[in-house]
Design a protein around this motif. Sequence first.
Motif, PDB file in Angstrom:
ATOM      1  N   ALA A 239      67.335  62.929  62.558  1.00  7.75           N
ATOM      2  CA  ALA A 239      68.606  63.193  61.870  1.00  7.75           C
ATOM      3  C   ALA A 239      68.793  62.304  60.642  1.00  7.75           C
ATOM      4  N   GLY A 240      68.087  61.176  60.599  1.00  6.88           N
ATOM      5  CA  GLY A 240      68.234  60.265  59.453  1.00  6.88           C
ATOM      6  C   GLY A 240      67.885  60.983  58.148  1.00  6.88           C
ATOM      7  N   ARG A 241      68.697  60.772  57.146  1.00  2.33           N
ATOM      8  CA  ARG A 241      68.499  61.560  55.908  1.00  2.33           C
ATOM      9  C   ARG A 241      67.591  60.840  54.927  1.00  2.33           C
TER      10      ARG A 241
ATOM     11  N   PHE B 162      71.399  50.228  52.823  1.00  5.75           N
ATOM     12  CA  PHE B 162      72.379  49.152  52.940  1.00  5.75           C
ATOM     13  C   PHE B 162      73.808  49.698  52.817  1.00  5.75           C
ATOM     14  N   TYR B 163      73.964  50.757  52.023  1.00  2.00           N
ATOM     15  CA  TYR B 163      75.302  51.323  51.767  1.00  2.00           C
ATOM     16  C   TYR B 163      75.619  52.514  52.673  1.00  2.00           C
ATOM     17  N   ALA B 164      74.824  52.675  53.735  1.00  3.43           N
ATOM     18  CA  ALA B 164      74.996  53.844  54.600  1.00  3.43           C
ATOM     19  C   ALA B 164      76.393  53.874  55.209  1.00  3.43           C
ATOM     20  N   HIS B 165      76.908  55.072  55.503  1.00  6.48           N
ATOM     21  CA  HIS B 165      78.066  55.171  56.388  1.00  6.48           C
ATOM     22  C   HIS B 165      77.704  56.158  57.485  1.00  6.48           C
ATOM     23  N   LYS B 166      78.548  56.222  58.515  1.00  5.87           N
ATOM     24  CA  LYS B 166      78.116  56.926  59.739  1.00  5.87           C
ATOM     25  C   LYS B 166      77.747  58.385  59.485  1.00  5.87           C
ATOM     26  N   TYR B 167      78.380  59.025  58.516  1.00  4.77           N
ATOM     27  CA  TYR B 167      78.061  60.439  58.301  1.00  4.77           C
ATOM     28  C   TYR B 167      76.682  60.609  57.665  1.00  4.77           C
ATOM     29  N   ARG B 168      76.241  59.554  56.958  1.00  2.00           N
ATOM     30  CA  ARG B 168      74.939  59.674  56.289  1.00  2.00           C
ATOM     31  C   ARG B 168      73.762  59.200  57.156  1.00  2.00           C
ATOM     32  N   ARG B 169      74.068  58.435  58.211  1.00  2.00           N
ATOM     33  CA  ARG B 169      72.960  57.945  59.048  1.00  2.00           C
ATOM     34  C   ARG B 169      72.421  59.038  59.971  1.00  2.00           C
ATOM     35  N   GLY B 170      73.078  60.194  59.958  1.00  2.00           N
ATOM     36  CA  GLY B 170      72.581  61.311  60.752  1.00  2.00           C
ATOM     37  C   GLY B 170      73.514  61.647  61.895  1.00  2.00           C
TER      38      GLY B 170
ATOM     39  N   LYS C 227      72.122  54.595  70.061  1.00  2.00           N
ATOM     40  CA  LYS C 227      71.408  53.303  70.060  1.00  2.00           C
ATOM     41  C   LYS C 227      70.200  53.331  69.137  1.00  2.00           C
ATOM     42  N   THR C 228      69.662  54.523  68.906  1.00  5.31           N
ATOM     43  CA  THR C 228      68.490  54.617  68.028  1.00  5.31           C
ATOM     44  C   THR C 228      68.921  54.612  66.567  1.00  5.31           C
ATOM     45  N   GLY C 229      70.185  54.874  66.323  1.00  5.58           N
ATOM     46  CA  GLY C 229      70.647  54.757  64.940  1.00  5.58           C
ATOM     47  C   GLY C 229      71.375  55.955  64.378  1.00  5.58           C
ATOM     48  N   ALA C 230      71.624  56.988  65.217  1.00  6.94           N
ATOM     49  CA  ALA C 230      72.419  58.119  64.703  1.00  6.94           C
ATOM     50  C   ALA C 230      73.820  57.586  64.395  1.00  6.94           C
ATOM     51  N   GLY C 231      74.443  58.104  63.317  1.00  9.64           N
ATOM     52  CA  GLY C 231      75.768  57.604  62.947  1.00  9.64           C
ATOM     53  C   GLY C 231      76.853  58.155  63.841  1.00  9.64           C
ATOM     54  N   LEU C 232      76.642  59.400  64.313  1.00  9.33           N
ATOM     55  CA  LEU C 232      77.694  60.106  65.053  1.00  9.33           C
ATOM     56  C   LEU C 232      77.025  61.072  66.025  1.00  9.33           C
TER      57      LEU C 232
ATOM     58  N   PRO D 292      81.236  55.476  72.520  1.00 12.53           N
ATOM     59  CA  PRO D 292      81.594  56.045  71.211  1.00 12.53           C
ATOM     60  C   PRO D 292      81.147  57.499  71.044  1.00 12.53           C
ATOM     61  N   LEU D 293      80.891  58.211  72.130  1.00 12.20           N
ATOM     62  CA  LEU D 293      80.456  59.610  72.006  1.00 12.20           C
ATOM     63  C   LEU D 293      81.661  60.528  71.830  1.00 12.20           C
ATOM     64  N   LEU D 294      81.520  61.537  70.973  1.00 13.80           N
ATOM     65  CA  LEU D 294      82.542  62.585  70.895  1.00 13.80           C
ATOM     66  C   LEU D 294      82.192  63.618  71.955  1.00 13.80           C
ATOM     67  N   VAL D 295      83.211  64.145  72.657  1.00 16.02           N
ATOM     68  CA  VAL D 295      82.922  65.123  73.713  1.00 16.02           C
ATOM     69  C   VAL D 295      83.751  66.381  73.469  1.00 16.02           C
ATOM     70  N   ARG D 296      83.093  67.520  73.487  1.00 19.65           N
ATOM     71  CA  ARG D 296      83.767  68.796  73.245  1.00 19.65           C
ATOM     72  C   ARG D 296      83.536  69.713  74.454  1.00 19.65           C
TER      73      ARG D 296
END
Length: 504
Positions: free
Chosen positions: A442-444, A231-239, A263-268, A286-290
């Motif tokens: 990736a989910g922790r 419930f307290y997840a933030h994007k860095y912790r969702r994987g 869409k499956t639930g990765a935070g980033l 919302p994808l980061l591109v490098r």
Amino acid sequence: MEDHAVWTVEESRAHDKTAQEMGVNLLSLMETAGARAAYYLLPELKGPGLIIAGKGHNGGDALVMARHVARYRDVQLLLPLGVPKFPGAEELLKVLQNYGAKIVAQDHMERAWNQVSWIVDGLFGTGFHGTVEDGFITQLWKRLSQTENVVYALDILSGIDANSGSYMLEPVYAHKTLTFGAAKWGHFGYPGSRFSGQLVILDIGLPDLGPSSGQWIDPSWAKAHIPPRDFYAHKYRRGRVAVIGGSASMPGAPVLAGLAALKTGAGLVELFVPSGIVHRVQAPTPLLVRGVGEGGNLVLRGEDIEALKRADVVIIGPGLGTGVSPALLETVITLGKPLVIDADALALLKEIAAGPLPEGTVLTPHSGEMARLLGITSDAVDAFRYQSVKQAVDRYRVCVVLKGPYSLVASERIFVNTANTPALATAGSGDVLSGVIAALLAGRYPKDVTEMTAFATYLHGWAGIHAERDQGPSVIATDIIAALGQAWNSIVCEEHPPMLPEHF
Ligand SMILES: NC(=O)C1=CN([C@@H]2O[C@H](COP(=O)(O)OP(=O)(O)OC[C@H]3O[C@@H](n4cnc5c(N)ncnc54)[C@H](O)[C@@H]3O)[C@@H](O)[C@H]2O)[C@@H](O)CC1
Ligand SMILES: Nc1ncnc2c1ncn2[C@@H]1O[C@H](COP(=O)(O)OP(=O)(O)O)[C@@H](O)[C@H]1O
Ligand SMILES: [K+]
């Protein structure tokens, strides 16, 4: 007792043998099998029918079934190979005739054929192997392949090898296969699964011998394996997921994998693509591109490697194209992160020295990619899917997904994905799967990599089913991603996918 087990022929025999050692005699095993098949089928058997019995125990099941069905329907029995060989067979034949079933002489087969509306195949079961030399059987199966009558198979359609699914006779499409104790690998292999119809598993009271070689995914299993969310997840912790891929001709593949992961639930999710194509992948998502390396050349620099180290799981392969140096994969392996190795990166895997792959890694070949990994033809992979995926696990010591209808997800045990639709056979569908797998890994939270990957194939399959419900035959990979939300709901609601095995 395991509910959703899949057995090899050897496991099936071990159950049979142990039951007998525990005091259940062979005739009573056949009695249970034949009677269960009869009373399961009777409500749908309309009018008179023909039961074909072979010489082994599959034929014995058919004889028992014939006796029970003869109480309610006209039954004719065809014995193409003569009287069954096992002790007690003569008596079974006598009793079923006392109950009114008639034995058809081979030269009267045509007449019998015209009088019936359903046919039960009890010719060969798990004891079938090799090819069929008998001319009469070949003729019989040719006739059966042309029939408009409903065909039911006992245990497995005769001519299918129960360990592989390869098939040796004219194509016959069973309406249902009634199998005993548990499903067999041949029911999910190719082309066996095509001919088996609806699989019905009948419990015949065999003893529990502990975990089997594998299991098919059941909706209740999937629901029990929905990953927990904090419930307290933030994007860095969702994987965090990194995707390495893309090339001038396939800039979309890493985007599909990345969006599916989100869409499956990765935070980033961050894409690592050749610098020369960055402008082609910066869609408003919302994808980061490098951009990596010079132009189209995908070479990781120090800062890229530092960025990759922040990921929980790295996907490598979608849209990578050929002509990439195997050194890229070697560098990524040295990060020690769980990897999803897909598409063109699987070809690189073949070229590098076979050191151990990082723990938690998953390989996702389709038949052609598996063929290259194992150095065999894709026809050989298709004919021996169970054996091929086991061989790949032995060689690479990680979880391997052999994609296609009834995808197999393997490590020590093998899972069969039961959420299937041909709508998934569309370009980019595999990229979507790699994103789904990576996000779930990736989910922790504590997880079993093989179970979570099996869950991913089921979720991806459900997304295909929903996309098809919405779009009919017009599904493309982005529709599969859009349907992931509905797919989650189907799992929560324990909805049954089409052609899910049933058990009674
Ligand atoms: N696993 C279990 O615990 C149980 C299995 N039962 C039944 O037993 C069956 C297995 O019985 P069997 O091991 O006797 O084997 P099958 O009844 O499947 O067939 C064996 C017979 O087919 C012949 N055969 C095999 N390949 C052939 C080929 N290519 N061409 C011509 N003939 C060929 C063999 O020579 C043998 O006579 C199962 O499929 C199932 O129906 C049931 O009776 C109940 C319990
Ligand atoms: N007929 C089918 N039934 C069920 N699943 C299928 C079918 N055809 C393809 N799939 C699934 O779709 C995906 C296709 O992956 P892949 O062949 O790698 O596609 P691509 O390379 O175009 O992304 C796999 O997950 C596979 O299991
Ligand atoms: K059979």
